[in-house]
Design an enzyme around this catalytic site. Structure first.
Site, PDB file in Angstrom:
ATOM      1  CG  LEU A   1      -6.577  -6.787  20.384  1.00  9.42           C
ATOM      2  CD1 LEU A   1      -5.213  -7.419  21.360  1.00  9.42           C
ATOM      3  CD2 LEU A   1      -6.616  -5.424  20.366  1.00  9.42           C
TER       4      LEU A   1
ATOM      5  CB  CYS B   1       9.473  16.260  -8.541  1.00  5.04           C
ATOM      6  SG  CYS B   1      10.393  14.873  -9.054  1.00  5.04           S
TER       7      CYS B   1
ATOM      8  CG  HIS C   1      -1.913  -0.994   1.074  1.00  6.25           C
ATOM      9  ND1 HIS C   1      -2.861  -1.394   2.063  1.00  6.25           N
ATOM     10  CD2 HIS C   1      -2.399  -1.917  -0.073  1.00  6.25           C
ATOM     11  CE1 HIS C   1      -3.470  -2.322   1.716  1.00  6.25           C
ATOM     12  NE2 HIS C   1      -3.537  -2.590   0.646  1.00  6.25           N
TER      13      HIS C   1
ATOM     14  CB  ALA D   1       1.214  -7.814  17.565  1.00  3.56           C
TER      15      ALA D   1
HETATM   16  N1  APR Z   1      -1.881  -6.650  18.353  1.00  4.08           N
HETATM   17  C1  APR Z   1      -2.524  -7.323  17.480  1.00  4.08           C
HETATM   18  N2  APR Z   1      -3.786  -7.056  16.654  1.00  4.08           N
HETATM   19  C2  APR Z   1      -4.359  -5.761  16.997  1.00  4.08           C
HETATM   20  C3  APR Z   1      -3.727  -5.003  18.014  1.00  4.08           C
HETATM   21  C4  APR Z   1      -2.615  -5.325  18.685  1.00  4.08           C
HETATM   22  N3  APR Z   1      -2.282  -4.647  19.664  1.00  4.08           N
HETATM   23  N4  APR Z   1      -4.583  -3.840  17.911  1.00  4.08           N
HETATM   24  C5  APR Z   1      -5.453  -4.099  16.714  1.00  4.08           C
HETATM   25  N5  APR Z   1      -5.304  -5.224  16.346  1.00  4.08           N
HETATM   26  C6  APR Z   1      -6.045  -5.708  15.194  1.00  4.08           C
HETATM   27  C7  APR Z   1      -7.512  -5.183  15.253  1.00  4.08           C
HETATM   28  O1  APR Z   1      -8.401  -6.280  16.125  1.00  4.08           O
HETATM   29  C8  APR Z   1      -7.648  -5.375  13.651  1.00  4.08           C
HETATM   30  O2  APR Z   1      -8.360  -6.623  13.530  1.00  4.08           O
HETATM   31  O3  APR Z   1      -5.580  -5.066  13.957  1.00  4.08           O
HETATM   32  C9  APR Z   1      -6.621  -4.976  13.008  1.00  4.08           C
HETATM   33  C10 APR Z   1      -6.375  -3.682  12.586  1.00  4.08           C
HETATM   34  O4  APR Z   1      -7.381  -3.623  11.602  1.00  4.08           O
HETATM   35  P1  APR Z   1      -7.543  -2.236  10.543  1.00  4.08           P
HETATM   36  O5  APR Z   1      -7.792  -1.084  11.642  1.00  4.08           O
HETATM   37  O6  APR Z   1      -8.750  -2.415   9.820  1.00  4.08           O
HETATM   38  O7  APR Z   1      -6.244  -2.231   9.656  1.00  4.08           O
HETATM   39  P2  APR Z   1      -5.758  -2.935   8.527  1.00  4.08           P
HETATM   40  O8  APR Z   1      -6.455  -4.345   8.434  1.00  4.08           O
HETATM   41  O9  APR Z   1      -4.485  -2.943   8.348  1.00  4.08           O
HETATM   42  O10 APR Z   1      -6.350  -2.236   7.233  1.00  4.08           O
HETATM   43  C11 APR Z   1      -6.300  -2.629   5.956  1.00  4.08           C
HETATM   44  O11 APR Z   1      -7.368  -0.594   5.236  1.00  4.08           O
HETATM   45  O12 APR Z   1      -7.685   1.637   5.675  1.00  4.08           O
HETATM   46  C12 APR Z   1      -6.948   0.704   4.625  1.00  4.08           C
HETATM   47  O13 APR Z   1      -5.081   1.057   3.438  1.00  4.08           O
HETATM   48  C13 APR Z   1      -5.283   0.733   4.695  1.00  4.08           C
HETATM   49  O14 APR Z   1      -3.596  -0.836   4.970  1.00  4.08           O
HETATM   50  C14 APR Z   1      -4.982  -0.503   5.275  1.00  4.08           C
HETATM   51  C15 APR Z   1      -6.194  -1.436   5.087  1.00  4.08           C
END
Ligand code: APR
Length: 236
Positions: A205, A139, A112, A222
């Site tokens: 989590l 740039c 990303h 994590a």
């Molecule tokens: N340890 C482990 N897991 C965790 C922790 C932690 N301390 N804190 C939060 N989580 C988990 C949450 O339970 C959730 O399932 O991490 C996940 C975060 O999810 P999102 O906020 O949706 O992030 P992500 O999955 O990376 O989003 C994907 O969406 O917004 C776009 O481009 C952006 O790369 C991103 C993509």
């Protein structure tokens, strides 16, 4: 996970959850970024065309913020695995921070994009960038004031998908860490890994939208789950 025997090639998908304990907001958790900002206002090409100042200010804030954060035990554990794992290993991250690399990992692919890069829409060059973009700096490659954040916005294609699928075809084990499984194509990788015969493990989590595709799900922070899993793998 029962036997690691026969596991030579590993793909690890990481999401915002792996950086949460470093103080970087996730997107969809309570109080997360997408509660503070509307995706349509800051994370689409249409938003950038409509109100570039709002978008550039948002990413300038994020770019400055991540430079004040440090990798945590989960990033360090993966860097240790990357250093010592004899087989193929690829950390495919959805994250745009540089905490995997700052922890010492090198086999990292940012699907990303990266906050610490600027992308010139005039000459297509990407330049290392730690400063702001709101003041429309030229740039470094072509001099045009056409820089934008090197982040994949909604509606845009993620980077290096061919490499990701090629590595997935070779993977014996697919591990997902700290992602909600809400965003494709990243969220579809576990199903493809399964169909290709790979073992599958989720460290998160809470259960994600794709949990049913994982052979095993371990729930917890994590910084606890990842070092424990890496110790397990390294012992085998
Ligand atoms: N340890 C482990 N897991 C965790 C922790 C932690 N301390 N804190 C939060 N989580 C988990 C949450 O339970 C959730 O399932 O991490 C996940 C975060 O999810 P999102 O906020 O949706 O992030 P992500 O999955 O990376 O989003 C994907 O969406 O917004 C776009 O481009 C952006 O790369 C991103 C993509």
């Amino acid at each position: 996970m029962a036997a690691m025997t026969g596991i030579r090639n590993i793909m690890i998908l990481t999401g915002a959850g792996i950086s949460a304990e470093s103080g970087i907001d996730t997107f969809r958790d309570a109080g997360g970024l997408w509660e503070q900002h509307r995706v349509e206002d800051v994370a689409t090409p249409e938003a950038f065309a409509r109100d570039p100042e709002l978008v550039l200010r948002f990413y300038d804030m994020r770019r400055a913020a991540i430079q004040t954060k440090a990798p945590n035990a989960a990033h360090h554990a993966l860097a240790r695995l990357d250093e010592h794992w004899p087989g193929d290993l690829l950390i495919v991250t959805q994250n745009v921070d540089d905490l995997h690399e700052r922890a010492g990992a090198s086999r990292v692919l940012h699907m990303h994009g990266q906050h610490l890069n600027a992308w010139c829409t005039a000459c297509d060059e990407r330049s290392r960038w730690t400063d702001t973009l709101l003041d429309r700096p030229p740039c470094p490659a072509c001099g045009e004031a056409a820089l934008r954040p090197d982040v994949v916005w909604f509606g845009e294609m993620p980077y290096r998908m061919d490499e990701i699928y090629a590595a997935l075809r070779e993977a014996d084990l697919f591990v997902s860490i700290g992602t909600s499984g809400a965003v494709y194509p990243a969220a579809g990788l576990v199903r493809e890994a399964r169909e290709l015969g790979a073992r599958t493990l989720e460290l998160n989590l809470e259960r994600s939208q794709g949990s049913l595709w994982f052979e095993e799900t371990r729930l917890g922070p994590a910084t606890e789950l990842v070092p424990a899993w890496v110790d397990e793998v390294m012992k085998k």
